[in-house]
Design a protein around this motif. Structure first.
Motif, short mmCIF file in Angstrom:
data_model
loop_
_atom_site.label_atom_id
_atom_site.label_comp_id
_atom_site.label_asym_id
_atom_site.label_seq_id
_atom_site.Cartn_x
_atom_site.Cartn_y
_atom_site.Cartn_z
N ARG A 193 0.80 -1.22 0.00
CA ARG A 193 0.00 0.00 0.00
C ARG A 193 0.84 1.27 0.00
NH1 ARG A 193 -4.99 -0.33 -0.20
NH2 ARG A 193 -5.25 1.85 0.45
N ALA A 194 2.04 1.21 0.53
CA ALA A 194 2.89 2.40 0.56
C ALA A 194 3.21 2.89 -0.85
CB ALA A 194 4.17 2.11 1.33
N GLN A 195 3.07 2.02 -1.83
CA GLN A 195 3.37 2.40 -3.21
C GLN A 195 2.14 2.93 -3.96
OE1 GLN A 195 5.04 -1.07 -5.10
NE2 GLN A 195 6.72 -1.29 -3.60
N HIS A 197 -1.46 5.19 -4.64
CA HIS A 197 -2.43 6.27 -4.40
C HIS A 197 -3.77 5.65 -4.77
CE1 HIS A 197 0.53 9.35 -3.62
NE2 HIS A 197 1.18 9.02 -4.74
#
Length: 372
Positions: A193-195, A197
């Motif tokens: 998820r950190a990657q 938007h």
């Protein structure tokens, strides 16, 4: 041809919005048989004219009686002997009834034109989809040769029994706008998820915020959401569609601004880019108070039952007429056994035709006599 025969022919041969070619030709043939003057309007519509024999020279007063003639993309399941012959198309909203009532009124008026003024019978195409046949009729200036004192329309109503009419003065039916959103972000692996938007998360938040706009006099619904991902794949884009219903132009403008603000605020939190498209539909139907009370009093004096109607969040392109002329849109009871509008089994009671014809003709005469 009787109004029942007229209605059954239309019911058996329905055509969708702005494709009512055979419908218009049939209407023209029936008007020709009665010796009623007519011309095409808005492509597949027909405008009939009957001038009363008591009309003085220079009297341009006219009452417009309007019936819609288009059908819906529904496969009929009524089992009627005159069921639709056109696969996947059906008169499931009573437009065949509306047209048959208008035909019956014109037939009676042509036989005994004992009135002063002009009756204009409008068989209008394309009520069921934007831009709405009413807008095209007005754009053509179909009534410009007359002093239109009233535009009158009716709608079949299964929640009212035969012999009952429904009225509401002032605001009655909603303006409708179509909403379309494209929420674009950066998709990828659902576990990373950190990657991302995440447009799915943004769309979900946006839906929640949009639904806060719902109120007693405003309705917003999202009916379609497409997120072409998988259990572990977040897509780059989510598309959504919905509808907005309002009852005055101020509230409509306010809701449009709120929708755009919600989209911008959601994008700021999620790093997404949302394209919000608002397709303006029909204006609200606003009934002239004096016409409404005249009609309600006439209905009661004619021995009919009347009901006072609540605000109705469905839309009608009749709203275009109410912006331009004194207008009245009322409900004709067709009996609860008819079932629900816009369903494959909708089957109104044809006894309503006599009620509708008698009342609409009386009302047209009364309006011309009253000189509102």
């Amino acid at each position: 041809m009787t109004p029942v025969e007229f209605r059954r022919h239309l019911h058996a041969h329905p055509e969708r919005s702005f494709a009512e070619h055979d419908t218009a030709a049939f209407i023209e043939a029936q008007l020709d048989a009665l010796g009623i003057e007519h011309r095409r309007v808005a492509g597949t519509g027909v405008l009939a004219r009957i001038r009363g024999r008591a009309t003085a020279a220079g009297d341009r007063r006219a009452v417009v009686l309007r019936a819609d003639i288009d059908a819906l993309p529904i496969a009929e399941r009524t089992g009627l002997p005159y069921a639709s012959c056109n696969e996947g198309v059906m008169h499931a909203c009573g437009h065949d009834m509306h047209a048959a009532v208008l035909y019956g009124v014109l037939r009676e008026a042509a036989a005994t034109p004992d009135f002063a003024g002009t009756l204009l019978g409008l068989f209008q195409p394309g009520e069921e989809c934007n831009p709405g046949g009413a807008s095209l009729v007005l754009a053509e200036g179909a009534f410009d040769d007359f002093e239109v004192v009233a535009v009158v329309g009716e709608h079949a109503e299964p929640q009212l029994e035969i012999g009952t009419l429904g009225f509401r003065a002032g605001k009655y039916m909603a303006a409708n706008d179509e909403l379309r959103f494209a929420v674009r972000g950066t998709g990828g692996h659902g576990a990373l998820r950190a990657q991302l938007h995440d447009p799915v998360a943004a769309a979900a938040e946006l839906i929640g915020r949009l639904l806060t706009l719902n109120a007693p006099v405003r309705v917003l619904s999202i009916g379609r959401v497409e997120a072409p991902g998988a259990t572990n794949v977040v897509p780059d884009e989510v598309r959504m569609e919905g509808t907005l219903r309002t009852f005055d132009e101020g509230a409509r403008t306010e809701a449009h601004r709120a929708i755009e603000a919600f989209a911008a605020e959601t994008d700021a939190r999620h790093g997404t880019r949302t394209e919000a498209a608002i397709d303006r539909g029909y204006p609200s139907v606003v009934n002239d108070p004096a016409l409404t009370e005249l009609a309600a009093a006439l209905a009661e004096a004619s021995g009919l039952r009347i009901e006072r109607l609540p605000l109705r969040p469905t839309a009608e392109d009749f709203g275009h007429y109410t912006l331009r002329y004194p207008s009245l849109f009322y409900r004709l009871g067709v009996g609860a056994a008819a079932g629900r509008l816009h369903t494959a089994t909708f089957a109104p009671d044809e006894r309503a035709l006599d009620v509708g014809i008698d009342f609409m003709l009386r009302l047209a005469h009364r309006i011309l006599e009253s000189r509102l």
